[in-house]
Design a protein around this motif. Structure first.
Motif, PDB file in Angstrom:
ATOM      1  N   GLU A 117       0.847  -1.203   0.000  1.00 10.68           N
ATOM      2  CA  GLU A 117       0.000   0.000   0.000  1.00 10.68           C
ATOM      3  C   GLU A 117       0.884   1.255   0.000  1.00 10.68           C
ATOM      4  O   GLU A 117       0.644   2.204  -0.758  1.00 10.68           O
ATOM      5  CB  GLU A 117      -0.920  -0.001   1.221  1.00 10.68           C
ATOM      6  CG  GLU A 117      -1.807   1.224   1.287  1.00 10.68           C
ATOM      7  CD  GLU A 117      -2.443   1.433   2.662  1.00 10.68           C
ATOM      8  OE1 GLU A 117      -3.563   0.943   2.867  1.00 10.68           O
ATOM      9  OE2 GLU A 117      -1.814   2.079   3.524  1.00 10.68           O
ATOM     10  N   ALA A 118       1.913   1.240   0.853  1.00  8.19           N
ATOM     11  CA  ALA A 118       2.809   2.406   0.929  1.00  8.19           C
ATOM     12  C   ALA A 118       3.490   2.632  -0.416  1.00  8.19           C
ATOM     13  O   ALA A 118       3.598   3.771  -0.893  1.00  8.19           O
ATOM     14  CB  ALA A 118       3.843   2.187   2.033  1.00  8.19           C
ATOM     15  N   GLU A 119       3.924   1.543  -1.065  1.00  8.87           N
ATOM     16  CA  GLU A 119       4.585   1.675  -2.382  1.00  8.87           C
ATOM     17  C   GLU A 119       3.607   2.235  -3.409  1.00  8.87           C
ATOM     18  O   GLU A 119       3.935   3.099  -4.206  1.00  8.87           O
ATOM     19  CB  GLU A 119       5.090   0.310  -2.863  1.00  8.87           C
ATOM     20  CG  GLU A 119       6.355  -0.136  -2.143  1.00  8.87           C
ATOM     21  CD  GLU A 119       6.676  -1.606  -2.409  1.00  8.87           C
ATOM     22  OE1 GLU A 119       6.023  -2.235  -3.273  1.00  8.87           O
ATOM     23  OE2 GLU A 119       7.581  -2.120  -1.725  1.00  8.87           O
ATOM     24  N   TYR A 149      -8.112  -3.212   6.581  1.00  9.48           N
ATOM     25  CA  TYR A 149      -7.104  -2.455   7.338  1.00  9.48           C
ATOM     26  C   TYR A 149      -6.093  -1.788   6.407  1.00  9.48           C
ATOM     27  O   TYR A 149      -5.438  -0.828   6.779  1.00  9.48           O
ATOM     28  CB  TYR A 149      -6.401  -3.401   8.323  1.00  9.48           C
ATOM     29  CG  TYR A 149      -5.665  -2.714   9.446  1.00  9.48           C
ATOM     30  CD1 TYR A 149      -6.357  -2.106  10.496  1.00  9.48           C
ATOM     31  CD2 TYR A 149      -4.279  -2.665   9.452  1.00  9.48           C
ATOM     32  CE1 TYR A 149      -5.673  -1.471  11.519  1.00  9.48           C
ATOM     33  CE2 TYR A 149      -3.590  -2.042  10.476  1.00  9.48           C
ATOM     34  CZ  TYR A 149      -4.294  -1.439  11.514  1.00  9.48           C
ATOM     35  OH  TYR A 149      -3.608  -0.809  12.527  1.00  9.48           O
ATOM     36  N   SER A 150      -5.986  -2.308   5.189  1.00  8.44           N
ATOM     37  CA  SER A 150      -5.193  -1.637   4.145  1.00  8.44           C
ATOM     38  C   SER A 150      -6.095  -1.409   2.945  1.00  8.44           C
ATOM     39  O   SER A 150      -6.971  -2.238   2.658  1.00  8.44           O
ATOM     40  CB  SER A 150      -4.017  -2.520   3.724  1.00  8.44           C
ATOM     41  OG  SER A 150      -3.528  -2.098   2.460  1.00  8.44           O
ATOM     42  N   LEU A 151      -5.839  -0.318   2.216  1.00 12.51           N
ATOM     43  CA  LEU A 151      -6.594  -0.068   0.971  1.00 12.51           C
ATOM     44  C   LEU A 151      -6.486  -1.242   0.016  1.00 12.51           C
ATOM     45  O   LEU A 151      -7.397  -1.511  -0.760  1.00 12.51           O
ATOM     46  CB  LEU A 151      -5.999   1.155   0.265  1.00 12.51           C
ATOM     47  CG  LEU A 151      -6.498   2.541   0.658  1.00 12.51           C
ATOM     48  CD1 LEU A 151      -5.750   3.590  -0.139  1.00 12.51           C
ATOM     49  CD2 LEU A 151      -8.001   2.661   0.453  1.00 12.51           C
ATOM     50  N   ALA A 204       1.762   5.602  -8.489  1.00 11.58           N
ATOM     51  CA  ALA A 204       0.585   6.010  -9.271  1.00 11.58           C
ATOM     52  C   ALA A 204      -0.662   6.183  -8.410  1.00 11.58           C
ATOM     53  O   ALA A 204      -1.572   6.905  -8.772  1.00 11.58           O
ATOM     54  CB  ALA A 204       0.321   4.968 -10.349  1.00 11.58           C
ATOM     55  N   GLY A 205      -0.752   5.472  -7.281  1.00 11.18           N
ATOM     56  CA  GLY A 205      -1.921   5.604  -6.419  1.00 11.18           C
ATOM     57  C   GLY A 205      -3.067   4.704  -6.837  1.00 11.18           C
ATOM     58  O   GLY A 205      -4.110   4.689  -6.193  1.00 11.18           O
ATOM     59  N   LEU A 216       1.944   9.922   5.661  1.00 10.83           N
ATOM     60  CA  LEU A 216       0.952   8.993   6.241  1.00 10.83           C
ATOM     61  C   LEU A 216      -0.102   8.716   5.161  1.00 10.83           C
ATOM     62  O   LEU A 216      -0.327   9.569   4.295  1.00 10.83           O
ATOM     63  CB  LEU A 216       0.266   9.605   7.461  1.00 10.83           C
ATOM     64  CG  LEU A 216       1.060   9.721   8.765  1.00 10.83           C
ATOM     65  CD1 LEU A 216       0.171  10.286   9.871  1.00 10.83           C
ATOM     66  CD2 LEU A 216       1.630   8.384   9.200  1.00 10.83           C
ATOM     67  N   PRO A 217      -0.791   7.568   5.229  1.00  8.18           N
ATOM     68  CA  PRO A 217      -1.810   7.292   4.197  1.00  8.18           C
ATOM     69  C   PRO A 217      -3.143   7.985   4.456  1.00  8.18           C
ATOM     70  O   PRO A 217      -4.089   7.822   3.689  1.00  8.18           O
ATOM     71  CB  PRO A 217      -1.970   5.767   4.287  1.00  8.18           C
ATOM     72  CG  PRO A 217      -1.618   5.418   5.686  1.00  8.18           C
ATOM     73  CD  PRO A 217      -0.609   6.433   6.152  1.00  8.18           C
TER      74      PRO A 217
END
Ligand SMILES: Cc1cc2nc3c(=O)[nH]c(=O)nc-3n(C[C@H](O)[C@H](O)[C@H](O)COP(=O)(O)OP(=O)(O)OC[C@H]3O[C@@H](n4cnc5c(N)ncnc54)[C@H](O)[C@@H]3O)c2cc1C
Length: 398
Positions: free
Chosen positions: A30-32, A85-87, A37-38, A357-358
């Protein structure tokens, strides 16, 4: 019957294994993704899904005979919250929209041939799909009865004509479930079709740039121009499209709540971590009353949302349509999740707004949830009408 919210040991073990998988394998991805590109591309999806298979957490919503975990809604409310808990957690576990809702619809409605051709590869994660209902004005919007895309009978099949937009995941999808008008003005009816996206006449017009970017394949506009399909493309029975939409919608809006609840939990964990470390005015932020209030309100919103979602999940497991309960849970959770992420940003100050932060990405991703699967206003409208009808019925029975 009383609601039983006890978690059996196997479910607790699966919950913990899912949580561990998301923290160990997915948060880094997720962080990467957010630093690039998102938007997750297909190679990332395949890599994460293989990792989920290896961890034994793949496809929790899918039936066991199709390679999934075959969980009921109550168990899903536990597991999908962990995935969220993660996108990228839902994508990794293969329980992300729109595939998750499409698999449920196909499991309930598709005939044996359609199961082999469309459901099996989708359930295995070999292909992606999309669900095409919404249209530009004056077509289907919050009010699906305005459906304008038509399906006309032709020799050996049907010809589809119309335009759809905000179709999530359409770019790269192998097939679309397309909702069309087939009835007359006097007797409106709808029919769903399974349309491979390489069918002549099916055209991806454009990606619609939008606030959220976290779903593979974007939100797209699609044109159906003389798109010819055979009789075997009719999903279930012709004329039953509105009833099938209901089959998909109540569970799908609940599974959205489950996933976003996980993301809200993560936002709160980030806020708690920051408040416990950062000092200002001679104390930790977490010792300041107004910061505590925001953290407490987040816990309250999380607990209340979870309770509503689990109750609605339980109602669906009992075989009820859960229309009312899922509307209540959806309206409350969408708004609670927005509040939680917003408060988490506030507690984290400038860092909350930054890409370090995300949270700023979460803020972007959760906002549209108050619009899709029914805007809050349409749910409130139905909740109020149901409550008023109940009073009227009581009075007429007196
Ligand atoms: C991120 C995202 C993904 C989506 N993915 C898909 C997809 O994959 N497939 C698909 O078919 N569609 C998809 N949609 C479309 C979605 O289903 C529609 O946005 C939704 O049905 C609302 O329709 P609309 O946007 O046309 O809003 P409109 O119907 O134009 O309504 C606009 C606003 O009017 C208000 N309103 C509407 N009805 C009432 C009422 N009864 N009482 C009071 N106020 C009211 C609400 O505030 C509403 O937000 C997606 C939308 C978004 C934002």
């Amino acid at each position: 019957m009383a609601i039983d919210l006890t978690l059996e040991p196997e479910l607790v073990e699966l919950r913990d294994r899912t949580a561990e998988f998301v923290r160990a394998a997915v948060l880094l991805a997720e962080a990467e993704m957010l630093s690039g590109a998102g938007t997750p591309d297909d190679s990332l999806r395949r890599r994460l899904q293989q990792a989920a298979r290896d961890a034994g957490v793949f496809a929790p919503t899918v039936a066991k005979e199709l390679g999934g975990l075959g969980l009921d809604m109550r168990a899903l409310s536990v597991i999908l919250e962990q995935a969220g808990y993660s996108l990228l957690g839902p994508l990794a576990l293969h329980c992300a929209a729109p595939d998750e809702g499409n698999m449920l619809l196909l499991e309930r409605v598709a005939d044996p041939g359609q199961r082999d051709r469309f459901l099996k590869p989708l359930a295995a994660g070999d292909v992606r799909s999309c669900f095409a209902m919404t249209e530009p004005a004056p077509g289907a919007d919050s009010d699906p009865s305005q459906l304008a895309t038509t399906a006309r009978r032709a020799t050996g099949g049907w010809v589809l004509q119309g335009r759809k937009w905000f179709i999530t995941g359409a770019d790269g999808a192998a097939f679309a479930i397309v909702m069309t008008r087939t009835g007359t003005d006097a007797e409106p009816a709808a029919t769903m079709f399974l349309v491979p996206t390489d069918t002549p006449g099916f055209r991806l017009v454009r990606h619609i740039p939008s606030l959220d970017q976290g779903l593979t394949g974007g939100h797209c506009e699609i044109e159906l121009d003389g798109c010819e399909v055979g009789d075997d493309a009719v999903l279930g029975e012709a004329g039953k499209g509105f009833a099938y939409a209901q089959v998909r919608l109540a569970p799908a809006r609940l599974t959205h709540c489950m996933r976003w609840l996980g993301l809200a939990r993560r936002a709160q964990d980030l806020a708690l971590g920051y408040a416990a470390e950062r000092t200002a005015f001679g104390s930790r932020l977490g010792e300041l009353g107004m910061v505590q209030q925001q953290l407490a309100d987040n816990e309250i919103d999380l607990a209340a949302s979870r309770a509503l979602v689990r109750e609605a999940a339980w109602v669906l497991d009992q075989g009820s349509s859960g229309k009312h309960e899922s509307s209540v849970a959806k309206t409350f959770t969408t708004e609670a999740v927005g509040r939680i992420v917003d408060r988490a940003v506030q507690v984290c100050g400038a860092l909350g707004i930054s890409a370090d932060l995300p949270l700023s990405a979460y803020l972007r991703e959760v906002r549209p949830f108050r619009i899709y699967d029914g805007p809050s206003e349409t749910h409130r409208w139905s909740i109020a009408r149901r409550a008023l009808r109940a009073v009227a019925t009581k009075e007429s029975n007196r």
